[in-house]
Design a protein around this motif. Structure first.
Motif, PDB file in Angstrom:
ATOM      1  N   UNK A 193     135.336 -42.446  15.790  1.00  0.00           N
ATOM      2  CA  UNK A 193     133.931 -42.265  16.125  1.00  0.00           C
ATOM      3  C   UNK A 193     133.023 -42.831  15.314  1.00  0.00           C
ATOM      4  N   UNK A 194     131.934 -42.306  14.827  1.00  0.00           N
ATOM      5  CA  UNK A 194     131.037 -43.059  14.047  1.00  0.00           C
ATOM      6  C   UNK A 194     131.463 -43.279  12.557  1.00  0.00           C
ATOM      7  N   UNK A 195     132.398 -42.384  12.007  1.00  0.00           N
ATOM      8  CA  UNK A 195     132.892 -42.598  10.609  1.00  0.00           C
ATOM      9  C   UNK A 195     133.267 -43.918  10.514  1.00  0.00           C
ATOM     10  N   UNK A 196     133.934 -44.455  11.383  1.00  0.00           N
ATOM     11  CA  UNK A 196     134.664 -45.868  11.429  1.00  0.00           C
ATOM     12  C   UNK A 196     133.740 -46.991  10.929  1.00  0.00           C
ATOM     13  N   UNK A 197     132.370 -46.902  11.485  1.00  0.00           N
ATOM     14  CA  UNK A 197     131.314 -47.858  11.083  1.00  0.00           C
ATOM     15  C   UNK A 197     130.391 -47.412   9.808  1.00  0.00           C
ATOM     16  N   UNK A 198     130.408 -45.874   9.472  1.00  0.00           N
ATOM     17  CA  UNK A 198     129.925 -45.595   8.336  1.00  0.00           C
ATOM     18  C   UNK A 198     130.486 -44.966   7.097  1.00  0.00           C
ATOM     19  N   UNK A 199     131.684 -45.250   7.047  1.00  0.00           N
ATOM     20  CA  UNK A 199     132.539 -44.748   5.782  1.00  0.00           C
ATOM     21  C   UNK A 199     133.922 -44.995   6.194  1.00  0.00           C
ATOM     22  N   UNK A 200     134.764 -44.445   5.689  1.00  0.00           N
ATOM     23  CA  UNK A 200     136.358 -44.359   5.827  1.00  0.00           C
ATOM     24  C   UNK A 200     136.936 -43.363   6.662  1.00  0.00           C
ATOM     25  N   UNK A 201     137.717 -43.922   7.590  1.00  0.00           N
ATOM     26  CA  UNK A 201     138.784 -42.875   8.522  1.00  0.00           C
ATOM     27  C   UNK A 201     140.087 -43.150   8.335  1.00  0.00           C
ATOM     28  N   UNK A 202     140.994 -42.383   7.666  1.00  0.00           N
ATOM     29  CA  UNK A 202     142.305 -42.643   7.483  1.00  0.00           C
ATOM     30  C   UNK A 202     143.147 -41.621   8.091  1.00  0.00           C
ATOM     31  N   UNK A 203     144.249 -42.065   8.711  1.00  0.00           N
ATOM     32  CA  UNK A 203     145.246 -41.194   9.549  1.00  0.00           C
ATOM     33  C   UNK A 203     146.673 -41.514   8.888  1.00  0.00           C
ATOM     34  N   UNK A 204     147.108 -40.246   8.346  1.00  0.00           N
ATOM     35  CA  UNK A 204     148.239 -40.333   7.545  1.00  0.00           C
ATOM     36  C   UNK A 204     149.353 -39.634   8.517  1.00  0.00           C
ATOM     37  N   UNK A 205     150.406 -40.630   8.552  1.00  0.00           N
ATOM     38  CA  UNK A 205     151.712 -40.208   9.134  1.00  0.00           C
ATOM     39  C   UNK A 205     152.953 -40.328   8.375  1.00  0.00           C
ATOM     40  N   UNK A 206     154.220 -39.976   8.779  1.00  0.00           N
ATOM     41  CA  UNK A 206     155.419 -40.076   8.128  1.00  0.00           C
ATOM     42  C   UNK A 206     155.673 -41.578   7.694  1.00  0.00           C
ATOM     43  N   UNK A 207     155.153 -42.452   8.683  1.00  0.00           N
ATOM     44  CA  UNK A 207     155.327 -43.951   8.689  1.00  0.00           C
ATOM     45  C   UNK A 207     154.492 -44.709   7.579  1.00  0.00           C
ATOM     46  N   UNK A 208     153.322 -44.410   7.574  1.00  0.00           N
ATOM     47  CA  UNK A 208     152.134 -44.979   6.764  1.00  0.00           C
ATOM     48  C   UNK A 208     150.826 -44.479   6.891  1.00  0.00           C
ATOM     49  N   UNK A 209     149.885 -44.793   6.206  1.00  0.00           N
ATOM     50  CA  UNK A 209     148.662 -44.249   6.199  1.00  0.00           C
ATOM     51  C   UNK A 209     148.018 -45.473   6.955  1.00  0.00           C
ATOM     52  N   UNK A 210     147.279 -45.167   8.294  1.00  0.00           N
ATOM     53  CA  UNK A 210     146.424 -46.069   8.756  1.00  0.00           C
ATOM     54  C   UNK A 210     145.012 -45.849   8.372  1.00  0.00           C
ATOM     55  N   UNK A 211     144.417 -46.906   8.125  1.00  0.00           N
ATOM     56  CA  UNK A 211     142.940 -47.087   7.860  1.00  0.00           C
ATOM     57  C   UNK A 211     142.267 -47.587   9.111  1.00  0.00           C
ATOM     58  N   UNK A 212     141.504 -46.452   9.808  1.00  0.00           N
ATOM     59  CA  UNK A 212     140.812 -46.666  11.048  1.00  0.00           C
ATOM     60  C   UNK A 212     139.505 -47.356  10.884  1.00  0.00           C
ATOM     61  N   UNK A 213     139.473 -48.787  11.137  1.00  0.00           N
ATOM     62  CA  UNK A 213     138.338 -49.534  10.999  1.00  0.00           C
ATOM     63  C   UNK A 213     137.709 -49.907  12.167  1.00  0.00           C
ATOM     64  N   UNK A 214     137.180 -49.156  13.181  1.00  0.00           N
ATOM     65  CA  UNK A 214     136.507 -49.515  14.458  1.00  0.00           C
ATOM     66  C   UNK A 214     137.646 -49.875  15.495  1.00  0.00           C
ATOM     67  N   UNK A 215     138.768 -48.805  15.705  1.00  0.00           N
ATOM     68  CA  UNK A 215     139.592 -49.385  16.671  1.00  0.00           C
ATOM     69  C   UNK A 215     140.128 -47.896  17.263  1.00  0.00           C
ATOM     70  N   UNK A 216     141.217 -47.962  18.189  1.00  0.00           N
ATOM     71  CA  UNK A 216     141.829 -46.833  18.577  1.00  0.00           C
ATOM     72  C   UNK A 216     143.314 -47.237  18.676  1.00  0.00           C
ATOM     73  N   UNK A 217     144.186 -46.163  18.419  1.00  0.00           N
ATOM     74  CA  UNK A 217     145.517 -46.312  18.111  1.00  0.00           C
ATOM     75  C   UNK A 217     146.214 -45.298  18.773  1.00  0.00           C
ATOM     76  N   UNK A 218     147.685 -45.272  19.053  1.00  0.00           N
ATOM     77  CA  UNK A 218     148.512 -44.583  19.694  1.00  0.00           C
ATOM     78  C   UNK A 218     149.643 -44.658  18.752  1.00  0.00           C
ATOM     79  N   UNK A 219     150.303 -43.474  18.545  1.00  0.00           N
ATOM     80  CA  UNK A 219     151.644 -43.516  17.550  1.00  0.00           C
ATOM     81  C   UNK A 219     152.693 -42.592  18.257  1.00  0.00           C
ATOM     82  N   UNK A 220     153.968 -42.782  18.157  1.00  0.00           N
ATOM     83  CA  UNK A 220     154.945 -42.028  18.670  1.00  0.00           C
ATOM     84  C   UNK A 220     156.152 -42.079  17.654  1.00  0.00           C
ATOM     85  N   UNK A 221     157.145 -41.106  17.698  1.00  0.00           N
ATOM     86  CA  UNK A 221     158.175 -40.959  17.075  1.00  0.00           C
ATOM     87  C   UNK A 221     157.794 -40.815  15.433  1.00  0.00           C
ATOM     88  N   UNK A 222     157.060 -39.954  15.071  1.00  0.00           N
ATOM     89  CA  UNK A 222     156.720 -39.889  13.982  1.00  0.00           C
ATOM     90  C   UNK A 222     157.376 -39.017  12.898  1.00  0.00           C
TER      91      UNK A 222
END
Length: 321
Positions: A193-222
């Motif tokens: 949402x709007x945080x990606x353009x006005x701050x920092x959004x991170x999604x941590x998974x067992x694989x790695x931490x994704x820094x979401x910067x104006x994008x959309x993603x899907x993950x499986x097998x975590x």
């Protein structure tokens, strides 16, 4: 690592922090699939089949250590504390309950069973329209659950997914907003949402931490530290990945493995153990597979090839006779 018995006489593995200050859990599936229990100052991890890991005096520290798996993936002490809940669920340290916090999101879709553990340790079933708060632990048992957060970020989670909402701070007039979501296991897709353009959004998974910067993603097998993430089409597909400090630096055109750091633009972002492949290699492999499939289909459908194969089969049969 040592063995002991719990109050019921069942054997437990006893773990203590290593020289690196982290608690090393010997099995990834155990770590991400266990139930986390706070027993006084001790931490207990209990698997579905009843096996137990005990970490004595884990909660005596104001900053409990991270739990890490053999593949170097892990959970922070803060996340572990939220998963385990407070010592006395439903009770507050003060005589009177504090002012109720404001919700940071809402369930917009609930198909099947889903549950939330609040910060006070109480658990509730989730239905469409229910509020979501900071530090909630959400687990999807049924088919799917959708949550929209205050900045417009949307998560869709499939059955078997567990997410810890570590933090979300959003002010429309601020440029320093932040959010951290921790996907402990499962499959999800999300649109920032709007945080990606006005701050920092991170999604941590067992694989790695994704820094979401104006994008959309899907993950499986975590759940085992080896899975994959795919930037969703129709968005600014750039995802920045960070894992353990000291991991190899990968080029912009490379995919990211469980132990790597890199960036992928407009293509698949893959995690495959410790093997790093460039996007071109992945694309070439996919093209080769498609050509093999197409060739097989053409052979199966071409009458001339069918007739030739049939004649060869009859000739072989006569020769054998």
């Amino acid at each position: 690592m040592a063995l002991s018995t719990d109050a019921g006489g069942a054997p437990s593995i006893v773990l203590t922090p290593g020289v690196d200050g982290k608690v090393h859990v010997p099995d990834s599936d155990f770590l991400y699939g266990a139930t986390f229990i706070r027993s006084g100052s001790d931490l207990k991890l209990v698997s579905e089949d009843g096996q137990t890991i005990l970490v004595p005096r884990y909660f005596e520290s104001d900053a409990p250590p991270a739990l890490v798996a053999p593949d170097s993936s892990g959970l922070s002490g803060e996340t572990v504390s939220l998963l385990a809940g407070p010592a006395y669920p439903g009770q507050y340290a003060q005589a009177t309950a504090p002012d109720a916090p404001a919700p940071i999101g809402e369930v917009i879709k609930a198909e099947g069973e889903a549950e939330v553990q609040r910060v006070d340790g109480t658990k509730e079933a989730l239905d469409k329209g229910d509020p979501i708060f900071q530090n909630d632990v959400v687990e999807v048992v049924g088919s799917s659950l959708g949550i929209r957060f205050s900045d417009g970020t949307v998560f869709n989670m499939s059955a078997g997914t567990k997410m810890v909402i570590n933090n979300l701070v959003y002010d429309p007039d601020s440029s320093s907003n932040s959010a951290l979501f921790n996907i402990v296991k499962g499959t999800f897709s999300m649109v920032g949402g709007k945080i990606v353009d006005s701050g920092e959004m991170d999604v941590a998974t067992p694989i790695a931490t994704m820094g979401i910067r104006g994008t959309a993603a899907g993950c499986s097998g975590l759940s085992s530290g080896a899975g994959f993430c795919v930037p969703l089409p129709g968005h600014d597909n750039v995802i920045q990945i960070t894992t353990e400090p000291g991991s190899p630096q990968l080029g912009d055109d490379q995919v990211v493995t469980a132990n790597g750091i890199g960036k992928a633009s407009g293509s698949q972002l893959a995690f495959a153990g410790n093997e790093a492949k460039s996007l071109k290699e992945l694309q070439d492999e996919a093209e080769d597979e498609d050509e093999e499939k197409s060739s097989s289909i053409e052979e199966a459908q071409d009458p001339k090839i069918k007739a030739e194969n049939s004649e060869e089969g009859e000739s072989t049969g006569r020769s054998s006779a």
